[in-house]
Structure formats: C-alpha cells, structure tokens
Design a protein around this motif. Structure first.
Motif, short mmCIF file in Angstrom:
data_model
loop_
_atom_site.label_atom_id
_atom_site.label_comp_id
_atom_site.label_asym_id
_atom_site.label_seq_id
_atom_site.Cartn_x
_atom_site.Cartn_y
_atom_site.Cartn_z
N HIS A 111 14.19 -12.43 -12.32
CA HIS A 111 14.21 -13.38 -11.21
C HIS A 111 14.33 -14.84 -11.64
N SER A 153 8.37 -16.37 -5.52
CA SER A 153 8.82 -16.02 -4.16
C SER A 153 9.85 -14.90 -4.20
N ALA A 154 10.76 -14.96 -5.16
CA ALA A 154 11.79 -13.92 -5.29
C ALA A 154 11.15 -12.58 -5.68
N ILE A 155 10.17 -12.61 -6.57
CA ILE A 155 9.48 -11.38 -6.98
C ILE A 155 8.73 -10.79 -5.79
N GLY A 186 10.12 -20.65 -6.94
CA GLY A 186 11.33 -19.85 -6.78
C GLY A 186 11.22 -18.48 -7.40
N VAL A 187 10.70 -18.41 -8.61
CA VAL A 187 10.58 -17.12 -9.32
C VAL A 187 9.57 -16.22 -8.60
N ARG A 210 9.34 -11.21 -2.61
CA ARG A 210 10.34 -10.75 -1.62
C ARG A 210 10.91 -9.39 -2.04
N ASP A 211 11.17 -9.19 -3.33
CA ASP A 211 11.84 -7.99 -3.81
C ASP A 211 10.92 -6.83 -4.11
N ARG A 212 9.61 -7.05 -4.06
CA ARG A 212 8.74 -5.94 -4.46
C ARG A 212 8.66 -4.84 -3.46
#
Length: 136
Positions: free
Chosen positions: A70, A130-132, A127-128, A134-136
């Motif tokens: 990410h 939040s992306a993790i 950013g990192v 969101r994708d979990r």
C-alpha cells in the motif's frame, strides 16, 4: 494524554530503537521490562505497549507485506525508520486488534507521525493506513 496514547508512543519508541540499532524485539522488550519494573507509575502504558510490540513481532511478515503493498513507490528500506515503526504499530492495530476502531488507530498513528517525524509523514502514514483499512 490517555494511557493508550502513551502506550502507542512507548511501543513506537521500542520498535524504532530496535530497528535503528538492528537488535531483536525480544531484547528490546527485556530491557524495557526492567525499566518498567523500576517505574510503577508507567505500568498502565507498559501493558498495552508490550502487547503492540509483541503483536508486531509475531505478525511482522504480514504487516510488512501490507505496508509494502500500500506504500506505492516506497520500499520499507527507503522509509524513515520512525515512519516504519509507526506504520507497523498502526497496521497491527488495524489488522490484529479488534478492540481498536480503524479510525482511532489511523488517527493516533497520524498524530504521532506529525509530531515526531518529517513534515510529510502524517499524510504518508494516513494514506498507507487508510488504504490498508479499506482493503482488509
């Protein structure tokens, strides 16, 4: 400052120090345990700090994989050591501690990055993580 916030900072200090000195997490925990025994007033923050650090150590491979996947354009080695420590603690809370809401883990990590690291670290960590989340 809440006990959990203090614990997160203490955990990041431990993770940062171990990474910077290239020593094992186990050795860092033994040393910090001795310090904690001499400072009973810090016991509340020590328990959760230890939980974070042990969790990061136990899940280090999957945590680092999530960060790498990410953090577009960044390798772990290229990141500031402090940012790595903050991200590892934040990812552990997001992926492995159901007691902490993702938004709290992200907010606390961003706050620490903004206070302790570079001018750009807060937004990078946000950013990192939040992306993790969101994708979990």
């Amino acid at each position: 400052m809440s006990a959990r916030t203090k614990a997160r900072k203490r955990a990041i200090d431990l993770l940062y120090g171990a990474d910077l000195r290239q020593r094992s997490i186990a050795d860092a925990l033994v040393e910090e345990q001795r310090r904690a025994a001499d400072q009973p007033a810090r016991e509340a923050s020590w328990r959760y700090a230890r939980e974070i650090v042990e969790g990061v150590d136990e899940h280090r491979e999957s945590i680092d994989e999530a960060i790498t996947a990410h953090a577009l354009g960044w390798t772990l080695e290229r990141m500031p050591v402090l940012d790595r420590a903050i991200l590892r603690a934040g990812v552990w809370e997001i992926l492995h501690n159901d007691e902490v809401p993702d938004a709290v883990a992200i907010s606390e990590a961003v706050q620490l990055a903004s206070e302790l690291s570079t001018d750009d670290s807060g937004s990078f960590v946000n950013g990192v993580l939040s992306a993790i989340a969101r994708d979990r």
